[in-house]
Design a protein around this motif. Structure first.
Motif, PDB file in Angstrom:
ATOM      1  N   VAL A 150     -13.176  59.547   3.915  1.00  0.00           N
ATOM      2  CA  VAL A 150     -12.614  60.304   2.605  1.00  0.00           C
ATOM      3  C   VAL A 150     -13.703  60.903   2.241  1.00  0.00           C
ATOM      4  O   VAL A 150     -13.599  62.134   1.597  1.00  0.00           O
ATOM      5  CB  VAL A 150     -11.828  59.305   1.814  1.00  0.00           C
ATOM      6  CG1 VAL A 150     -11.380  59.983   0.729  1.00  0.00           C
ATOM      7  CG2 VAL A 150     -10.436  59.089   2.819  1.00  0.00           C
TER       8      VAL A 150
ATOM      9  N   ALA B   3     -12.669  48.262   8.770  1.00  0.00           N
ATOM     10  CA  ALA B   3     -11.757  49.551   8.918  1.00  0.00           C
ATOM     11  C   ALA B   3     -11.821  50.425   7.652  1.00  0.00           C
ATOM     12  O   ALA B   3     -11.771  51.407   7.545  1.00  0.00           O
ATOM     13  CB  ALA B   3     -10.472  49.114   9.446  1.00  0.00           C
ATOM     14  N   CYS B   4     -11.721  49.468   6.539  1.00  0.00           N
ATOM     15  CA  CYS B   4     -11.654  50.175   5.166  1.00  0.00           C
ATOM     16  C   CYS B   4     -12.874  50.883   4.952  1.00  0.00           C
ATOM     17  O   CYS B   4     -12.849  51.931   4.414  1.00  0.00           O
ATOM     18  CB  CYS B   4     -11.568  48.869   4.021  1.00  0.00           C
ATOM     19  SG  CYS B   4      -9.898  47.994   4.058  1.00  0.00           S
TER      20      CYS B   4
ATOM     21  N   ILE C 233     -12.619  54.190   6.736  1.00  0.00           N
ATOM     22  CA  ILE C 233     -11.652  55.106   6.184  1.00  0.00           C
ATOM     23  C   ILE C 233     -12.184  55.600   4.778  1.00  0.00           C
ATOM     24  O   ILE C 233     -12.171  56.944   4.761  1.00  0.00           O
ATOM     25  CB  ILE C 233     -10.420  54.268   5.892  1.00  0.00           C
ATOM     26  CG1 ILE C 233      -9.670  53.894   7.007  1.00  0.00           C
ATOM     27  CG2 ILE C 233      -9.455  54.958   4.934  1.00  0.00           C
ATOM     28  CD1 ILE C 233      -8.390  52.831   7.081  1.00  0.00           C
TER      29      ILE C 233
END
Length: 375
Positions: free
Chosen positions: A19, A11-12, A15
């Motif tokens: 970005v 998930a990180c 993300i």
């Protein structure tokens, strides 16, 4: 537990990737927008290219000397009896300056005069008696010889008395007096300096390559730091008959008019010689030139109204004088050229003209006055 940790890491990663991808997309869009936007309008100063006369000149430094100048001194030794001038006086030719004590010389002169008078009477008496046979020819010849001898002695004494009076050999200005009344002077002791100041000579040197550009009567201007902004005019009067074998320079002498006596012998001056006929060149301020190893260029301003563009053109530059430079090719007279602000420009850039502040464009500039300098 391990499965939960893996899910968090994934998930990180998603993300952070999102970005970074968004930032890259935004940057790309900004670059496209900037590339499509018109370039900014640059403010510049401009100058008009002018067709001006250029006088070829030769430059040198020289030293002033008087046409007539000397250290005054006595021909004979003696005591100073009277001084007839003050330091800094302007004197005329033949004016009495110093009298040495001459009492003994005057007495000897009177004695010599009396001897001449007596010898003349004796000779005249014998000359009247000789035709009558009352005196011999030898007596008459001896009387004549005696007269000539005493006359020679009289002239010698007159010359001695004359030498006790020191007179100005020519008109000019007296310098500082270095003797006083009552002082004993040896022959040759300096009394003061005398300089004729109405005209001065300036001696200077030019390299041998300039010999073909030199001739008598060429116009010369002289500048000196004592009188900033003023030029003193004259002409070449002589060129040395040889070139110095050590320096390969030739000595040149010019005469300078100095009616106000502002220039003094010994001054160090800048000399400009007008060499040859004047030429006409397109002229720009030196600040308008963009100097590069691949070629010198200027920016021409073209267009009208609010649609002004800078166009870069290459030029061939010629000689310089003061703040100006001659353009041999590349720019026509009447063209509008950027004189300040070129560092911000590229070919085709839009410009706005603001000539409120202009770069220097003086063919013969003078350095600014230093603090405390007389204006």
């Amino acid at each position: 537990m391990r499965r939960r940790l893996i899910v968090m890491l994934v998930a990180c990663t998603v993300i952070f990737g999102g970005v970074l991808g968004f930032q890259a997309f935004v940057g790309q869009m900004m670059r496209k927008a900037m590339a499509s936007a018109p370039p900014p309008v640059q403010t510049v100063s401009t100058a008009q290219a002018e067709m001006l006369d250029w006088q070829p000149t030769l430059h040198a430094v020289g030293t002033l000397r008087a046409v007539s100048g000397t250290d005054l001194s006595a021909e004979v030794s003696g005591i100073v009896d009277e001084i007839h001038f003050e330091s800094g006086d302007d004197v005329r030719s033949g004016q009495l300056l110093v009298s040495l004590r001459s009492g003994i010389d005057v007495a000897r002169l009177r004695e010599a005069q009396a001897a001449v008078d007596l010898a003349r009477l004796d000779f005249q008496r014998n000359r009247e008696l000789a035709p009558k046979g009352l005196v011999s020819q030898a007596t008459l010849d001896a009387a004549e010889t005696q007269l000539r001898s005493t006359e020679a002695q009289l002239k010698q004494q007159q010359e001695g008395v004359r030498r006790t009076s020191i007179r100005a050999p020519f008109g000019g200005r007296i310098g500082l007096r270095v003797v006083d009344v009552g002082q004993y002077l040896n022959a040759g002791t300096r009394i003061a300096t005398l300089q004729a100041l109405d005209q001065l000579l300036v001696d200077f040197f030019l390299p041998q390559r300039d010999l073909g550009l030199l001739s008598p009567r060429q116009q010369v201007t002289v500048a000196v730091d004592a009188w900033p902004g003023e030029l003193f005019k004259g002409e070449v009067i002589a060129i040395d008959s040889r070139v110095d074998a050590q320096t390969r320079n030739v000595a040149v002498r010019a005469r300078i008019d100095n009616p106000a006596h502002r220039l003094l012998p010994g001054m160090y001056v800048s000399v400009t010689v007008a060499a040859g006929a004047s030429l006409r060149h397109v002229t720009l301020p030196q600040t308008a030139i963009v100097y590069n190893s691949f070629g010198d260029s200027v920016y021409l301003v073209e267009g009208s109204g609010d649609r002004l563009l800078a166009r870069q053109v290459f030029v061939q530059v010629g000689p310089t004088r003061g703040d100006q430079v001659a353009i041999l090719s590349g720019v026509a007279a009447g063209a509008t050229v950027v004189s300040a602000g070129q560092i911000k420009l590229q070919d085709g850039a839009p410009v706005r003209i603001n000539n409120t502040v202009q770069p220097p464009n003086n063919p013969a500039p003078n350095p600014p006055d230093e603090p405390g300098r007389r204006k």
